[in-house]
Enzyme design. Sequence first.
Site, PDB file in Angstrom:
ATOM      1  N   ILE A  21      49.053  36.833  39.557  1.00 52.19           N
ATOM      2  CA  ILE A  21      47.876  36.515  40.367  1.00 52.19           C
ATOM      3  C   ILE A  21      46.934  37.723  40.354  1.00 52.19           C
ATOM      4  CG2 ILE A  21      47.071  35.796  42.660  1.00 52.19           C
ATOM      5  CD1 ILE A  21      49.824  34.712  43.251  1.00 52.19           C
ATOM      6  N   ASP A  22      45.724  37.499  39.846  1.00 59.50           N
ATOM      7  CA  ASP A  22      44.721  38.568  39.812  1.00 59.50           C
ATOM      8  C   ASP A  22      43.763  38.364  40.981  1.00 59.50           C
ATOM      9  OD1 ASP A  22      45.856  39.445  37.448  1.00 59.50           O
ATOM     10  OD2 ASP A  22      44.523  38.216  36.210  1.00 59.50           O
ATOM     11  N   VAL A  23      43.563  39.431  41.739  1.00 53.72           N
ATOM     12  CA  VAL A  23      42.803  39.279  42.985  1.00 53.72           C
ATOM     13  C   VAL A  23      41.632  40.248  43.053  1.00 53.72           C
ATOM     14  CG1 VAL A  23      42.957  39.406  45.506  1.00 53.72           C
ATOM     15  CG2 VAL A  23      44.898  38.544  44.177  1.00 53.72           C
TER      16      VAL A  23
END
Lengths: 368, 253
Positions: free
Chosen positions: B129-131
């Site tokens: 998950i890239d945030v």
Amino acid sequence: MTVCTRCIMDTTDPDISFDAAGVCNHCHRYEEVARQRIIPAGQRQERLAQLVAEVKRAGEGKPYDCVIGVSGGVDSTYVAWVVKDLGLRPLAVHLDNGWNSELAVANIEKTLNKLGIDLYTHVIDWEEFQNLQISFLKASTPDGEVPTDHAIFALLYKIAAKQGLKHVITGTNVISEAILPEKWGYGYFDWSYVKDVHRRFGSARLSTYPHFSLLHLFYYVFLRRIRMVSVLNFIDYNKNQAMDILKNELGWVYYGGKHYESIYTRFYQAYLLPRKFDIDKRKAHYSNLVLSGQMTRPDALDAMKAPVYPANLLEEDRQYVIKKLNLDGQQFEEIMSLPRKTFLDYKNNRNVFAFAKRLVNSSRRLIG
Amino acid sequence: MLKTRVIPALLLRGAGLVKTTAFKSPVYVGDPINAIRIFNEKEVDELVLLDIAASRTGRGPAFSTIESIASECFMPVAYGGGISSVEQVRRILGLGVEKVVINAAALADPQIVRATADEFGSQAIVVSIDVKRKLLGRYEVYGDSGTRSTGHEPAAYARMMADLGAGEILLTAIDRDGTMKGYDIELVSKVASAVSIPVIASGGAGTIADFGVASKHGGAAAVAAGAMFVFHGPHRAVLITYPSHAELSAVLS
């Protein structure tokens, strides 16, 4: 096979010659080179102080005084130690050609952290360099490390020029590496040789590979006035003592053979050269130590009886090299069985360099 | 082994390794095979290998590259990049890779997480998950290498992935990537407290102390680092490194 009576060089060097007493040309050359390049004990302190003052002056107002190369090996690590000990502010430069051993990178890291030296690394594009190394394997000359050595010098000059520095302090030294038959290791200054070999056997364009032509060399040496300084010739360089200092002061770890910090060099010297060219570089290295008084001749002859590298590790290296160069076993065997060549079979600038060397040496004598 | 795993995250682009900053400006750091050999000898716990061009270019995983890398690894390795089907996961796990990392495919169709977890087990499925941190401190999940907003809130999205069967979450703070300024602990803590599966903190590691903070204050079960393990000093000179067991246990025990 004839062996020299003073050192341990023998007729596996095709160009060796002996005088009436059975002493080889390398011994005579060593004496000449040592006389020219090793600073006599009585003058060392003064000459070293002059050198340090000159380097400091050239580096005034800049973040660094000089450039040093680092490989994780004995000579370059010792140079880092010596240079810091002399109060200089070096920028360390490292060429990553894709063959660093863990010991090499760990040695570099420990050295730089302990001594507080900044690092600049150039990573050669691996696909490019792989292709160039295969070119040299196919050229079938015994100097397959020329691509690496050439790139190192190109990089040292380039970074010195970029940083506006006048001194590159190197670990080349008379004590342990003055002897090397020309055909065992020609040409690291000779871009025309590298280029010709790659033109004939290679396919990748060399776009990130650091190199320098004669014109570049002229620019660096005469216009930018960048000097290569072999600082180890200015001091009493004793290899064993140096290693002890590095181990104790820096936590540096020895890797078991001259230049074995690179996996390819280790493979090249321990596997390929003895098998394909009947060359054992230890002869040149030990002979050098015999002539500089750091090893006795009987000890050198004795040391030659040990295998150049343990057989099981040799096989491990061989498999790794094949995999890393993206060859298969058969292609590798074909390379091993190609007829032997030397740099003379390819385009080179040997005559130009020989002339330049004579010029430098004669002026060296004039300057003193 | 320490209870918090310390994982080098290597980015593959074509045949070479690169390191990005905030997912941009990739710098070439060398040949993966040699890097892995060095990490082997440094006795690294685990490795994450992400092909950053595989999804973007649409070519999918480069199986032969993955195979030659996996065969060199002594440590467990997780591979991510361009995975879009159960079949690809099967093939990759068959190459000697222990875990697969899924990102774009999970955003496009979360059911792939369930399908792969059902077939291969949760322990083999890592969801990445890239945030990005938005104005006013709100966090949002981004897709396509940080270029597309998805509207997902990270903790809720992570919980959904965990419910679908993900075994681990690889949580990357895009703005911290390559900066070596420390992890986004607030983000790590939000996500880690929302799920019961391990969260790997990623993005921003610069010192060994950062690992301790991510573990103790963020609740991270593992920490990943890229720049810190490949760059040295002010010139960001490429030099592979990994802390010694003693150095790690001082901050992670």
